[in-house]
Motif scaffolding. Sequence first.
Motif, PDB file in Angstrom:
ATOM      1  N   MET A  36      -2.531  -7.280 -22.472  1.00  0.00           N
ATOM      2  CA  MET A  36      -2.325  -8.238 -21.405  1.00  0.00           C
ATOM      3  C   MET A  36      -2.861  -7.633 -20.103  1.00  0.00           C
ATOM      4  N   SER A  37      -3.518  -8.440 -19.314  1.00  0.00           N
ATOM      5  CA  SER A  37      -4.080  -7.948 -18.065  1.00  0.00           C
ATOM      6  C   SER A  37      -3.058  -8.027 -16.937  1.00  0.00           C
ATOM      7  N   THR A  38      -3.296  -7.219 -15.916  1.00  0.00           N
ATOM      8  CA  THR A  38      -2.432  -7.203 -14.748  1.00  0.00           C
ATOM      9  C   THR A  38      -3.184  -7.875 -13.608  1.00  0.00           C
ATOM     10  N   HIS A  39      -2.737  -9.047 -13.211  1.00  0.00           N
ATOM     11  CA  HIS A  39      -3.382  -9.800 -12.138  1.00  0.00           C
ATOM     12  C   HIS A  39      -2.899  -9.292 -10.785  1.00  0.00           C
ATOM     13  N   CYS A  40      -3.783  -9.417  -9.791  1.00  0.00           N
ATOM     14  CA  CYS A  40      -3.385  -9.036  -8.443  1.00  0.00           C
ATOM     15  C   CYS A  40      -4.179  -9.840  -7.422  1.00  0.00           C
ATOM     16  N   PHE A  41      -3.788  -9.697  -6.168  1.00  0.00           N
ATOM     17  CA  PHE A  41      -4.540 -10.233  -5.047  1.00  0.00           C
ATOM     18  C   PHE A  41      -4.910  -9.076  -4.143  1.00  0.00           C
ATOM     19  N   VAL A  42      -6.133  -9.112  -3.587  1.00  0.00           N
ATOM     20  CA  VAL A  42      -6.571  -8.144  -2.592  1.00  0.00           C
ATOM     21  C   VAL A  42      -7.017  -8.914  -1.364  1.00  0.00           C
ATOM     22  N   GLY A  43      -6.670  -8.383  -0.198  1.00  0.00           N
ATOM     23  CA  GLY A  43      -7.069  -9.066   1.028  1.00  0.00           C
ATOM     24  C   GLY A  43      -6.510  -8.402   2.258  1.00  0.00           C
ATOM     25  N   THR A  44      -6.173  -9.227   3.222  1.00  0.00           N
ATOM     26  CA  THR A  44      -5.694  -8.741   4.509  1.00  0.00           C
ATOM     27  C   THR A  44      -4.745  -9.768   5.101  1.00  0.00           C
ATOM     28  N   GLY A  71      -5.102  -4.688 -12.376  1.00  0.00           N
ATOM     29  CA  GLY A  71      -4.485  -4.820 -11.068  1.00  0.00           C
ATOM     30  C   GLY A  71      -3.381  -3.844 -10.749  1.00  0.00           C
ATOM     31  N   HIS A  72      -3.163  -2.833 -11.579  1.00  0.00           N
ATOM     32  CA  HIS A  72      -2.090  -1.865 -11.335  1.00  0.00           C
ATOM     33  C   HIS A  72      -2.461  -0.921 -10.192  1.00  0.00           C
ATOM     34  N   PRO A  73      -1.492  -0.519  -9.364  1.00  0.00           N
ATOM     35  CA  PRO A  73      -1.794   0.357  -8.220  1.00  0.00           C
ATOM     36  C   PRO A  73      -2.540   1.639  -8.582  1.00  0.00           C
ATOM     37  N   GLY A  74      -2.258   2.209  -9.748  1.00  0.00           N
ATOM     38  CA  GLY A  74      -2.951   3.425 -10.150  1.00  0.00           C
ATOM     39  C   GLY A  74      -4.445   3.223 -10.343  1.00  0.00           C
ATOM     40  N   VAL A  75      -4.871   1.983 -10.538  1.00  0.00           N
ATOM     41  CA  VAL A  75      -6.290   1.648 -10.681  1.00  0.00           C
ATOM     42  C   VAL A  75      -6.840   1.090  -9.375  1.00  0.00           C
ATOM     43  N   VAL A  76      -6.136   0.136  -8.784  1.00  0.00           N
ATOM     44  CA  VAL A  76      -6.672  -0.595  -7.634  1.00  0.00           C
ATOM     45  C   VAL A  76      -6.801   0.270  -6.391  1.00  0.00           C
ATOM     46  N   VAL A  77      -5.806   1.066  -6.058  1.00  0.00           N
ATOM     47  CA  VAL A  77      -5.855   1.843  -4.813  1.00  0.00           C
ATOM     48  C   VAL A  77      -7.051   2.797  -4.796  1.00  0.00           C
ATOM     49  N   PRO A  78      -7.267   3.624  -5.829  1.00  0.00           N
ATOM     50  CA  PRO A  78      -8.460   4.476  -5.799  1.00  0.00           C
ATOM     51  C   PRO A  78      -9.765   3.684  -5.867  1.00  0.00           C
ATOM     52  N   THR A  79      -9.756   2.549  -6.544  1.00  0.00           N
ATOM     53  CA  THR A  79     -10.955   1.713  -6.613  1.00  0.00           C
ATOM     54  C   THR A  79     -11.288   1.157  -5.239  1.00  0.00           C
ATOM     55  N   GLU A 108       0.875  -9.800 -10.196  1.00  0.00           N
ATOM     56  CA  GLU A 108       1.942  -8.807 -10.235  1.00  0.00           C
ATOM     57  C   GLU A 108       1.934  -7.895  -9.016  1.00  0.00           C
ATOM     58  N   TRP A 109       0.778  -7.808  -8.341  1.00  0.00           N
ATOM     59  CA  TRP A 109       0.650  -6.921  -7.194  1.00  0.00           C
ATOM     60  C   TRP A 109      -0.186  -7.591  -6.108  1.00  0.00           C
ATOM     61  N   ILE A 110       0.059  -7.206  -4.869  1.00  0.00           N
ATOM     62  CA  ILE A 110      -0.727  -7.681  -3.731  1.00  0.00           C
ATOM     63  C   ILE A 110      -1.098  -6.456  -2.907  1.00  0.00           C
ATOM     64  N   TYR A 111      -2.395  -6.346  -2.591  1.00  0.00           N
ATOM     65  CA  TYR A 111      -2.919  -5.217  -1.814  1.00  0.00           C
ATOM     66  C   TYR A 111      -3.496  -5.759  -0.521  1.00  0.00           C
ATOM     67  N   LEU A 112      -2.950  -5.283   0.597  1.00  0.00           N
ATOM     68  CA  LEU A 112      -3.393  -5.773   1.899  1.00  0.00           C
ATOM     69  C   LEU A 112      -4.017  -4.633   2.694  1.00  0.00           C
ATOM     70  N   ILE A 113      -5.280  -4.818   3.041  1.00  0.00           N
ATOM     71  CA  ILE A 113      -6.029  -3.797   3.775  1.00  0.00           C
ATOM     72  C   ILE A 113      -5.887  -4.044   5.257  1.00  0.00           C
ATOM     73  N   ASP A 114      -5.526  -3.013   5.989  1.00  0.00           N
ATOM     74  CA  ASP A 114      -5.450  -3.077   7.436  1.00  0.00           C
ATOM     75  C   ASP A 114      -6.715  -2.437   7.991  1.00  0.00           C
ATOM     76  N   PRO A 115      -7.634  -3.241   8.529  1.00  0.00           N
ATOM     77  CA  PRO A 115      -8.898  -2.678   9.002  1.00  0.00           C
ATOM     78  C   PRO A 115      -8.754  -1.792  10.236  1.00  0.00           C
ATOM     79  N   LEU A 116      -7.682  -1.939  10.972  1.00  0.00           N
ATOM     80  CA  LEU A 116      -7.494  -1.117  12.171  1.00  0.00           C
ATOM     81  C   LEU A 116      -7.039   0.301  11.844  1.00  0.00           C
ATOM     82  N   THR A 117      -6.279   0.450  10.760  1.00  0.00           N
ATOM     83  CA  THR A 117      -5.757   1.774  10.404  1.00  0.00           C
ATOM     84  C   THR A 117      -6.434   2.367   9.168  1.00  0.00           C
ATOM     85  N   GLY A 118      -7.262   1.592   8.474  1.00  0.00           N
ATOM     86  CA  GLY A 118      -7.899   2.087   7.257  1.00  0.00           C
ATOM     87  C   GLY A 118      -6.888   2.371   6.163  1.00  0.00           C
TER      88      GLY A 118
END
Length: 175
Positions: A1-9, A27-35, A116-126
Amino acid sequence: MSTHCFVGTTDPGNPHLVHARFVLLDGHPGVVVPTLAAIWVGHARRDAHALNTALLAFDWEYLDPNITAATESGFAGQRAVPGVGMTLASSSDGAIDEPEPVTVFPLSHARHLDAEWIYLIDPLTGTVAVHTDDGQHLARYRLADCLPPSPAATRTPASRSPAARHARQAVAVLR
């Protein structure tokens, strides 16, 4: 089964409003964050605004900084975006569909999404903030701290490398 996520800001004028794209696989943090960190370095040249622009261009089958223009897919409508990933396939009646608009939602309504996860990038702080499927903040990582180890790090035993310490800390946070 795949792990769905959202990436954005988040919206600068309304930090509780998310602008994001769907990612179908891995979409797991162990994959998405380094990617995300690798895409930030390679494709976006350490510019978090450029990272957001690239990520918000399409919904994604998967993110992969090693994708090249020569990468092929067996699905009609999929497109390889060099240094970012493979877009989600979308076609109707044999014609390739235009990309869907960016998904916009209040973070407090995240539980209604198929992710299952949401990743939000803050462009001001990287940084990238990791949220669970119900919108709860779990962790925040500096993109610069999540890069794969440099070739010099390979001379250090893996158990004592900075990457190993970071991985142990990330696993501890996720438990």
